[in-house]
Design a protein around this motif. Structure first.
Motif, PDB file in Angstrom:
ATOM      1  N   GLY A 193      -7.659   2.010   2.130  1.00 57.43           N
ATOM      2  CA  GLY A 193      -8.120   2.550   0.851  1.00 57.43           C
ATOM      3  C   GLY A 193      -9.034   3.753   1.026  1.00 57.43           C
ATOM      4  N   ALA A 194      -9.938   3.674   2.001  1.00 60.99           N
ATOM      5  CA  ALA A 194     -10.853   4.790   2.237  1.00 60.99           C
ATOM      6  C   ALA A 194     -10.093   6.031   2.705  1.00 60.99           C
ATOM      7  CB  ALA A 194     -11.907   4.382   3.269  1.00 60.99           C
ATOM      8  N   LEU A 195      -9.162   5.833   3.644  1.00 63.63           N
ATOM      9  CA  LEU A 195      -8.385   6.976   4.127  1.00 63.63           C
ATOM     10  C   LEU A 195      -7.497   7.560   3.036  1.00 63.63           C
ATOM     11  CD1 LEU A 195      -7.373   5.774   7.709  1.00 63.63           C
ATOM     12  CD2 LEU A 195      -9.112   7.450   7.060  1.00 63.63           C
ATOM     13  N   PHE A 196      -6.967   6.707   2.175  1.00 59.40           N
ATOM     14  CA  PHE A 196      -6.143   7.226   1.074  1.00 59.40           C
ATOM     15  C   PHE A 196      -6.982   8.080   0.129  1.00 59.40           C
ATOM     16  CE2 PHE A 196      -4.442   6.993  -3.230  1.00 59.40           C
ATOM     17  CZ  PHE A 196      -3.162   7.464  -3.024  1.00 59.40           C
ATOM     18  N   MET A 197      -8.213   7.672  -0.147  1.00 56.24           N
ATOM     19  CA  MET A 197      -9.075   8.460  -1.025  1.00 56.24           C
ATOM     20  C   MET A 197      -9.374   9.824  -0.402  1.00 56.24           C
ATOM     21  SD  MET A 197      -9.547   6.906  -3.846  1.00 56.24           S
ATOM     22  CE  MET A 197     -10.842   7.971  -4.465  1.00 56.24           C
ATOM     23  N   VAL A 198      -9.580   9.838   0.918  1.00 59.99           N
ATOM     24  CA  VAL A 198      -9.796  11.119   1.598  1.00 59.99           C
ATOM     25  C   VAL A 198      -8.553  11.996   1.487  1.00 59.99           C
ATOM     26  CG1 VAL A 198     -10.213  12.211   3.837  1.00 59.99           C
ATOM     27  CG2 VAL A 198     -11.513  10.183   3.169  1.00 59.99           C
ATOM     28  N   TYR A 199      -7.385  11.370   1.687  1.00 63.09           N
ATOM     29  CA  TYR A 199      -6.123  12.106   1.594  1.00 63.09           C
ATOM     30  C   TYR A 199      -5.900  12.637   0.178  1.00 63.09           C
ATOM     31  CZ  TYR A 199      -1.143  13.136   2.236  1.00 63.09           C
ATOM     32  OH  TYR A 199       0.071  13.762   2.309  1.00 63.09           O
ATOM     33  N   LYS A 200      -6.177  11.805  -0.815  1.00 61.14           N
ATOM     34  CA  LYS A 200      -5.994  12.230  -2.212  1.00 61.14           C
ATOM     35  C   LYS A 200      -6.968  13.352  -2.568  1.00 61.14           C
ATOM     36  CE  LYS A 200      -4.316  11.857  -6.433  1.00 61.14           C
ATOM     37  NZ  LYS A 200      -4.311  10.600  -7.199  1.00 61.14           N
ATOM     38  N   ALA A 201      -8.202  13.254  -2.068  1.00 65.07           N
ATOM     39  CA  ALA A 201      -9.176  14.317  -2.321  1.00 65.07           C
ATOM     40  C   ALA A 201      -8.697  15.637  -1.726  1.00 65.07           C
ATOM     41  CB  ALA A 201     -10.540  13.936  -1.739  1.00 65.07           C
ATOM     42  N   GLN A 214      -9.099   7.359  -9.701  1.00 62.79           N
ATOM     43  CA  GLN A 214      -8.250   6.897  -8.614  1.00 62.79           C
ATOM     44  C   GLN A 214      -8.872   5.722  -7.877  1.00 62.79           C
ATOM     45  OE1 GLN A 214      -4.905   8.273  -7.541  1.00 62.79           O
ATOM     46  NE2 GLN A 214      -5.277   6.117  -7.173  1.00 62.79           N
ATOM     47  N   ALA A 215     -10.176   5.759  -7.668  1.00 59.91           N
ATOM     48  CA  ALA A 215     -10.860   4.664  -6.985  1.00 59.91           C
ATOM     49  C   ALA A 215     -10.749   3.363  -7.775  1.00 59.91           C
ATOM     50  CB  ALA A 215     -12.327   5.033  -6.755  1.00 59.91           C
ATOM     51  N   VAL A 216     -10.899   3.448  -9.096  1.00 68.64           N
ATOM     52  CA  VAL A 216     -10.798   2.253  -9.940  1.00 68.64           C
ATOM     53  C   VAL A 216      -9.380   1.686  -9.892  1.00 68.64           C
ATOM     54  CG1 VAL A 216     -10.936   1.388 -12.308  1.00 68.64           C
ATOM     55  CG2 VAL A 216     -12.674   2.983 -11.444  1.00 68.64           C
ATOM     56  N   ILE A 217      -8.395   2.541 -10.006  1.00 66.54           N
ATOM     57  CA  ILE A 217      -6.998   2.088  -9.974  1.00 66.54           C
ATOM     58  C   ILE A 217      -6.661   1.478  -8.617  1.00 66.54           C
ATOM     59  CG2 ILE A 217      -4.600   2.871 -10.078  1.00 66.54           C
ATOM     60  CD1 ILE A 217      -5.497   4.982 -12.095  1.00 66.54           C
ATOM     61  N   LEU A 218      -7.187   2.092  -7.562  1.00 67.72           N
ATOM     62  CA  LEU A 218      -6.911   1.577  -6.225  1.00 67.72           C
ATOM     63  C   LEU A 218      -7.483   0.172  -6.051  1.00 67.72           C
ATOM     64  CD1 LEU A 218      -5.331   3.181  -4.142  1.00 67.72           C
ATOM     65  CD2 LEU A 218      -7.471   3.692  -2.975  1.00 67.72           C
ATOM     66  N   LEU A 219      -8.687  -0.046  -6.581  1.00 66.66           N
ATOM     67  CA  LEU A 219      -9.288  -1.375  -6.489  1.00 66.66           C
ATOM     68  C   LEU A 219      -8.457  -2.416  -7.241  1.00 66.66           C
ATOM     69  CD1 LEU A 219     -13.094  -0.565  -6.896  1.00 66.66           C
ATOM     70  CD2 LEU A 219     -11.919  -1.387  -4.841  1.00 66.66           C
ATOM     71  N   ARG A 220      -7.859  -2.018  -8.348  1.00 66.01           N
ATOM     72  CA  ARG A 220      -7.036  -2.955  -9.120  1.00 66.01           C
ATOM     73  C   ARG A 220      -5.811  -3.421  -8.336  1.00 66.01           C
ATOM     74  NH1 ARG A 220      -7.026   0.382 -14.870  1.00 66.01           N
ATOM     75  NH2 ARG A 220      -9.248   0.046 -15.383  1.00 66.01           N
ATOM     76  N   TRP A 221      -5.385  -2.604  -7.386  1.00 67.00           N
ATOM     77  CA  TRP A 221      -4.237  -2.988  -6.564  1.00 67.00           C
ATOM     78  C   TRP A 221      -4.677  -3.697  -5.272  1.00 67.00           C
ATOM     79  CZ3 TRP A 221       0.951  -2.733  -7.506  1.00 67.00           C
ATOM     80  CH2 TRP A 221       1.360  -1.986  -8.616  1.00 67.00           C
ATOM     81  N   LEU A 222      -5.696  -3.185  -4.627  1.00 65.93           N
ATOM     82  CA  LEU A 222      -6.056  -3.668  -3.299  1.00 65.93           C
ATOM     83  C   LEU A 222      -6.810  -4.992  -3.328  1.00 65.93           C
ATOM     84  CD1 LEU A 222      -7.087  -0.359  -1.481  1.00 65.93           C
ATOM     85  CD2 LEU A 222      -4.847  -1.473  -1.633  1.00 65.93           C
ATOM     86  N   VAL A 223      -7.633  -5.201  -4.341  1.00 60.63           N
ATOM     87  CA  VAL A 223      -8.353  -6.479  -4.416  1.00 60.63           C
ATOM     88  C   VAL A 223      -7.390  -7.654  -4.577  1.00 60.63           C
ATOM     89  CG1 VAL A 223      -9.985  -7.840  -5.789  1.00 60.63           C
ATOM     90  CG2 VAL A 223     -10.526  -5.463  -5.188  1.00 60.63           C
ATOM     91  N   PRO A 224      -6.420  -7.606  -5.509  1.00 60.44           N
ATOM     92  CA  PRO A 224      -5.446  -8.712  -5.573  1.00 60.44           C
ATOM     93  C   PRO A 224      -4.648  -8.878  -4.284  1.00 60.44           C
ATOM     94  CG  PRO A 224      -5.390  -7.421  -7.593  1.00 60.44           C
ATOM     95  CD  PRO A 224      -6.234  -6.663  -6.629  1.00 60.44           C
ATOM     96  N   THR A 233       0.822  -1.211   0.000  1.00 56.72           N
ATOM     97  CA  THR A 233       0.000   0.000   0.000  1.00 56.72           C
ATOM     98  C   THR A 233       0.857   1.262   0.000  1.00 56.72           C
ATOM     99  OG1 THR A 233      -0.165  -0.174   2.424  1.00 56.72           O
ATOM    100  CG2 THR A 233      -1.977  -1.088   1.113  1.00 56.72           C
ATOM    101  N   GLY A 234       2.032   1.204   0.636  1.00 56.55           N
ATOM    102  CA  GLY A 234       2.934   2.357   0.588  1.00 56.55           C
ATOM    103  C   GLY A 234       3.414   2.636  -0.827  1.00 56.55           C
ATOM    104  N   TYR A 235       3.783   1.575  -1.531  1.00 59.38           N
ATOM    105  CA  TYR A 235       4.198   1.744  -2.931  1.00 59.38           C
ATOM    106  C   TYR A 235       3.052   2.288  -3.778  1.00 59.38           C
ATOM    107  CZ  TYR A 235       5.171   0.441  -7.754  1.00 59.38           C
ATOM    108  OH  TYR A 235       5.320   0.462  -9.128  1.00 59.38           O
ATOM    109  N   VAL A 236       1.867   1.705  -3.589  1.00 56.38           N
ATOM    110  CA  VAL A 236       0.704   2.161  -4.366  1.00 56.38           C
ATOM    111  C   VAL A 236       0.377   3.618  -4.055  1.00 56.38           C
ATOM    112  CG1 VAL A 236      -1.769   1.823  -4.757  1.00 56.38           C
ATOM    113  CG2 VAL A 236      -0.243  -0.162  -4.543  1.00 56.38           C
ATOM    114  N   GLY A 237       0.386   3.959  -2.758  1.00 59.75           N
ATOM    115  CA  GLY A 237       0.050   5.326  -2.372  1.00 59.75           C
ATOM    116  C   GLY A 237       1.036   6.338  -2.931  1.00 59.75           C
TER     117      GLY A 237
END
Length: 359
Positions: A131-139, A76-86, A59-63
Motif C-alpha cells: 500500500g505504501a509503495l502504491f501511494m508513492v507510485y500513484k503520487a 486514494q489513501a481512503v479508498i486503498l484502506l477500504r480494500w486492504l483492511v478487509p 492488490t493487482g486488481y485494486v492497483g
C-alpha cells in the motif's frame, strides 16, 4: 482533475517484482528457521505461496483499477484502506487455518495467543508495504500527469500566441492594393488589373493554406513574397525593381511561414515610399554552416531615416516577428539590421538543427 492514464505494463512490472521479492525473502527466512524446530519446510512454503498469490491478485486488481481513476492522494489513501483492511482481516484466519491443519499438526499445544498476534503482523507487513509503495507510485503518476498537463497548456498558449502574431503579420496593405486595383480599372488597364488580382489571390491563398502549419517549404515562402512584391510593383510602377539572390542548397529546407513578409512590409512603408526616384529591394537566401540566412535589403532615403525605421516599426510587425522567432527558436535564431553601401538590410538567421526538430 483529468483521469490518470499511466502505463499499466509498468505498474504490473513493479507489482510482480514486489511480490516476488517478498516471496524470496520469506522463503529464505522459512528455509533457515523452520528446520531448526525439526519441522518440514514445504507446507510453510506452500501456505505463504498461496497467501501471496491471493494478495497479488487482489492488490493487482485494486492497483490497476485505482490507477485509472482520478482521485487525489487523500481520497486514494481512503479508498486503498477500504480494500486492504478487509484483505488483511480475511487472510489472517485463512493463514491460521492452513497453519493449524497442514503445517503444525503435531504442535497444537505450542500454539498460544502470541501466535495469533504474530499472524496479524506477518500478514499486515507485506500488504501495508504494498500500500505504501502504491501511494508513492500513484503520487509519481499524478506529478507526471500534472507536469504533462502544464506542458500542454503552455504549448497551447504558445501556439495561440503564434497564431495571433501570424494573423497580425498580414497588414492593411489590402487597402493600398484595392486602391491600386481601382486606379487600374479607372485607367482601363484590364490586363494589369487582372494580373494584380492573380497576385493578390496567390498571396492570400498562401496565407490561408499555411495558417495551421509550423513549417512550409522555403520555395513556397518565396513565392508568396514574390506575389506580395509584384502587387507593390503595380502600386509603385517601374521605379521599384526587385533583385533575387537564391542559394539552391537552401531551398530544400522548410521554415516558418511569413518570416520575410514583415521585412518587406516595412521596407515598402519606410523606404520605398520615401524614395522619389528609383527604389530597389534585394532578397537573398543562403545556407551557411549550420544556419539559413534570409535577408531583405532596400536603398531607402539615406542612412539616417533608414536606420530609424526598425524603431518606428517596433510596435508593429517587426516586434511580432522577433517574438515569433523567440517563441519558436529561443535564443538560437537572430534578427539583425545593418546599414551598408546605401543599402539597409534586415537579416533573419535560422538554426538548421531547430528547423529539423520542429519538422
Amino acid at each position: 482533475m483529468t483521469a490518470v492514464q499511466p502505463s499499466l505494463g509498468r505498474f504490473w512490472y513493479w507489482h510482480l517484482l514486489y511480490w516476488l521479492s517478498y516471496l524470496l525473502v520469506k522463503f529464505i527466512h522459512l528455509a533457515v528457521l523452520v528446520p531448526l524446530d525439526g519441522r518440514a519446510v514445504f507446507p510453510y512454503l506452500m501456505i505463504y505461496l498461496l497467501l501471496s498469490c491471493i494478495a497479488f491478485l487482489v492488490t493487482g486488481y485494486v492497483g490497476q483499477r485505482e490507477l485509472r481513476a482520478s482521485h487525489s492522494l487523500r481520497q486514494q489513501a481512503v479508498i486503498l484502506l477500504r480494500w486492504l483492511v478487509p484483505l488483511w482481516v480475511a487472510l489472517v484466519p485463512l493463514r491460521q487455518y492452513l497453519m493449524m491443519n497442514y503445517a503444525m499438526l503435531n504442535y497444537e499445544n505450542d500454539v498460544s495467543p502470541l501466535h495469533y498476534l504474530l499472524a496479524f503482523n506477518l500478514v499486515l507487513m507485506p500488504i501495508a508495504g504494498w500500500g505504501a509503495l502504491f501511494m508513492v507510485y500513484k503520487a509519481n503518476v499524478l506529478d507526471r500527469l500534472e507536469f504533462s498537463h502544464q506542458q500542454e497548456l503552455a504549448r497551447q498558449a504558445r501556439m495561440t500566441r503564434l497564431k495571433v502574431l501570424r494573423y497580425q503579420v498580414n497588414p492593411h496593405f489590402m487597402f493600398n492594393t484595392l486602391n491600386a486595383l481601382n486606379s487600374l480599372i479607372v485607367q482601363h488597364k484590364g490586363l494589369d488589373a487582372e494580373n494584380l488580382i492573380l497576385q493578390l489571390s496567390a498571396f492570400l491563398r498562401h496565407s490561408l493554406k499555411n495558417h495551421t502549419e509550423h513549417l512550409i517549404p522555403l520555395k513556397e515562402e518565396l513565392d508568396a513574397l514574390a506575389a506580395y512584391l509584384a502587387i507593390q510593383q503595380v502600386r509603385f510602377g517601374e521605379r521599384l525593381t526587385l533583385c533575387w539572390q537564391l542559394d539552391e542548397a537552401a531551398l530544400n529546407y522548410k521554415i516558418p511561414p511569413l518570416l520575410l513578409q514583415p521585412l518587406a512590409e516595412n521596407a515598402i512603408k519606410y523606404a520605398v515610399s520615401e524614395v522619389k526616384g528609383a527604389a530597389q529591394i534585394r532578397v537573398a537566401v543562403r545556407k551557411c554552416d549550420s544556419h539559413i540566412h534570409l535577408s531583405l535589403a532596400d536603398n531607402g532615403p539615406g542612412a539616417a531615416l533608414a536606420a530609424g525605421w526598425p524603431l518606428q516599426a517596433s510596435s508593429g510587425s517587426l516586434q511580432n516577428l522577433a517574438e515569433r522567432l523567440s517563441l519558436l527558436f529561443g535564443s538560437k535564431a537572430r534578427l539583425a539590421f545593418q546599414q551598408q553601401d546605401q543599402l539597409f538590410t534586415g537579416e533573419i538567421s535560422l538554426p538548421l538543427e531547430s528547423l529539423d526538430a520542429i519538422d
